[in-house]
Enzyme design. Structure first.
Site, PDB file in Angstrom:
ATOM      1  N   GLU A  17     -34.184   9.590 -24.348  1.00  0.00           N
ATOM      2  CA  GLU A  17     -32.902  10.065 -24.113  1.00  0.00           C
ATOM      3  C   GLU A  17     -33.041   9.272 -25.832  1.00  0.00           C
ATOM      4  O   GLU A  17     -34.109   9.549 -26.180  1.00  0.00           O
ATOM      5  CB  GLU A  17     -32.115   8.427 -24.127  1.00  0.00           C
ATOM      6  CG  GLU A  17     -31.649   8.528 -22.757  1.00  0.00           C
ATOM      7  CD  GLU A  17     -30.534   9.431 -22.496  1.00  0.00           C
ATOM      8  OE1 GLU A  17     -29.943  10.250 -23.705  1.00  0.00           O
ATOM      9  OE2 GLU A  17     -29.645   8.669 -21.924  1.00  0.00           O
ATOM     10  N   ARG A  99     -26.260  -2.535 -26.203  1.00  0.00           N
ATOM     11  CA  ARG A  99     -27.566  -1.548 -26.893  1.00  0.00           C
ATOM     12  C   ARG A  99     -26.906  -1.089 -27.251  1.00  0.00           C
ATOM     13  O   ARG A  99     -25.837  -0.268 -26.196  1.00  0.00           O
ATOM     14  CB  ARG A  99     -28.381  -1.700 -25.146  1.00  0.00           C
ATOM     15  CG  ARG A  99     -28.443  -1.372 -24.288  1.00  0.00           C
ATOM     16  CD  ARG A  99     -30.362  -0.353 -23.898  1.00  0.00           C
ATOM     17  NE  ARG A  99     -30.050   0.240 -22.628  1.00  0.00           N
ATOM     18  CZ  ARG A  99     -28.904   1.838 -22.352  1.00  0.00           C
ATOM     19  NH1 ARG A  99     -28.856   2.633 -23.471  1.00  0.00           N
ATOM     20  NH2 ARG A  99     -29.105   1.983 -21.622  1.00  0.00           N
ATOM     21  N   ASN A 101     -26.683   3.267 -27.056  1.00  0.00           N
ATOM     22  CA  ASN A 101     -26.660   4.733 -25.975  1.00  0.00           C
ATOM     23  C   ASN A 101     -26.485   5.713 -27.220  1.00  0.00           C
ATOM     24  O   ASN A 101     -27.063   5.922 -27.634  1.00  0.00           O
ATOM     25  CB  ASN A 101     -25.341   4.014 -25.048  1.00  0.00           C
ATOM     26  CG  ASN A 101     -26.424   4.809 -23.882  1.00  0.00           C
ATOM     27  OD1 ASN A 101     -27.882   4.627 -23.483  1.00  0.00           O
ATOM     28  ND2 ASN A 101     -25.491   6.032 -23.431  1.00  0.00           N
ATOM     29  N   ASN A 146     -21.229   8.062 -23.193  1.00  0.00           N
ATOM     30  CA  ASN A 146     -22.240   9.573 -23.214  1.00  0.00           C
ATOM     31  C   ASN A 146     -21.738  10.827 -24.085  1.00  0.00           C
ATOM     32  O   ASN A 146     -20.035  10.911 -24.108  1.00  0.00           O
ATOM     33  CB  ASN A 146     -23.103   9.910 -22.672  1.00  0.00           C
ATOM     34  CG  ASN A 146     -24.196   9.561 -21.983  1.00  0.00           C
ATOM     35  OD1 ASN A 146     -25.042   8.976 -22.514  1.00  0.00           O
ATOM     36  ND2 ASN A 146     -24.337   9.149 -20.321  1.00  0.00           N
ATOM     37  N   ASP A 197     -23.869  13.394 -18.534  1.00  0.00           N
ATOM     38  CA  ASP A 197     -24.706  12.610 -19.885  1.00  0.00           C
ATOM     39  C   ASP A 197     -24.698  13.180 -21.128  1.00  0.00           C
ATOM     40  O   ASP A 197     -24.108  13.306 -21.860  1.00  0.00           O
ATOM     41  CB  ASP A 197     -26.026  12.377 -18.935  1.00  0.00           C
ATOM     42  CG  ASP A 197     -27.205  10.693 -19.280  1.00  0.00           C
ATOM     43  OD1 ASP A 197     -26.749  10.600 -20.417  1.00  0.00           O
ATOM     44  OD2 ASP A 197     -27.681  10.278 -19.033  1.00  0.00           O
TER      45      ASP A 197
END
Length: 290
Positions: A17, A99, A101, A146, A197
């Site tokens: 990512e 967390r 992203n 996202n 995404d």
């Protein structure tokens, strides 16, 4: 479109990512989130793996000697020469269940960063705005943030909760990167295969999106209309970045996370990083203002 996609890095990431290209060094940086690794591919073509010691997902350039890395505990200044991380601004550091992203730098230097549950718990994440030391929560109740991306003039921002599949756009103040008014629907993908995404927006206002689970990178015009779809040789492409000295190609990360044995066997290149050799009018990431 056959033949335009090639492997840029053979290094396999469980959850690749957050790609970002540094034109000053010709290096592409990206992350293997769940293993706490920062990957770097320079002009030599060799991929280096830097162990961070915590989950991380996004990087921005501060100046020639420093980067800003978004991790599960917040925003850390990274010394390029030594790799040392120094916490600058905590982001949900007191919540061990979340967390980092998706994230991207607004043209003014503000950093939009998204958090999520490590177990994908519903509505546990948020999107924050960081600018010159100030941190504000913009949107909460998000499961998987996202597609954070901005128009070249900074007047429009995009984002999505991949769990809901409604791609949103919101007007922004170009000088601060803060939203102006309420978000509006840009694209309803609830009936489409795969999930929305990571995204980037080129100089023509085209939003290039990695479609996780559908083996494609899709391009949407400023009115939301699909104008191109590029097949990918992996099931789970995750995020694009403009790549190269002219920012005229796309690098795409991918992942094999959450696949069962049979799916993994059918997707052997999952987790590699790819190059789409198709001309785009891309632009380099702005430097972040800390």
């Amino acid at each position: 479109m056959a033949g335009i996609v090639s492997v840029l890095s053979e290094t396999i990431c469980e959850l690749g990512e957050g790609p970002s290209y540094d034109p000053a060094t010709g290096s592409l940086f990206w992350f293997n989130i769940v293993h706490g690794q920062l990957l770097e591919r320079g002009r030599s073509g060799v991929t280096k793996v830097h162990e961070l010691g915590q989950m991380a997902s996004a990087i921005a350039i501060i100046d020639d000697k420093r980067q800003l890395v978004f991790t599960e505990t917040g925003l850390h200044v990274r010394d390029v020469a030594t790799g040392k991380l120094t916490l600058h601004t905590p982001v949900e550091a007191d919540n061990a269940g979340t967390r980092s992203n998706d994230a991207r730098v607004h043209p003014c230097g503000a950093f939009w960063v998204g958090t999520m549950s490590k177990t994908h718990a519903k509505n546990a994440g948020a999107i924050y705005w960081f600018f010159k030391g100030e941190l504000r929560r913009l949107f909460d109740g998000i499961t998987i943030p996202n597609s954070i991306a901005f128009s070249e003039d900074g007047a429009v921002a995009y984002y999505v909760d991949s769990d809901v599949k409604l791609l949103m756009r919101v007007d922004c103040d170009p000088a601060t990167g803060l939203p102006v008014g309420e978000p509006k629907l840009f694209g309803d993908h609830r009936q489409s295969p795969g999930d929305v995404d990571g995204s980037v927006v080129d100089r023509d206002g085209i939003l290039w999106n990695a479609c996780w689970g559908a083996s494609a990178v899709n391009a949407y015009a400023p009115d939301g209309k699909l104008v191109r779809s590029i097949p990918m040789p992996v099931l789970q492409p995750s995020c694009p970045a403009f790549f190269g000295a002219e920012a005229d190609r796309l690098a795409i990360t991918s992942a094999w996370a959450d696949q069962d044995e049979a799916t993994r066997a059918a997707d052997p290149q999952g987790g590699k990083t790819f190059l789409i050799d198709f001309p785009v009018r891309g632009r380099f990431e702005p430097r972040v203002a800390i």
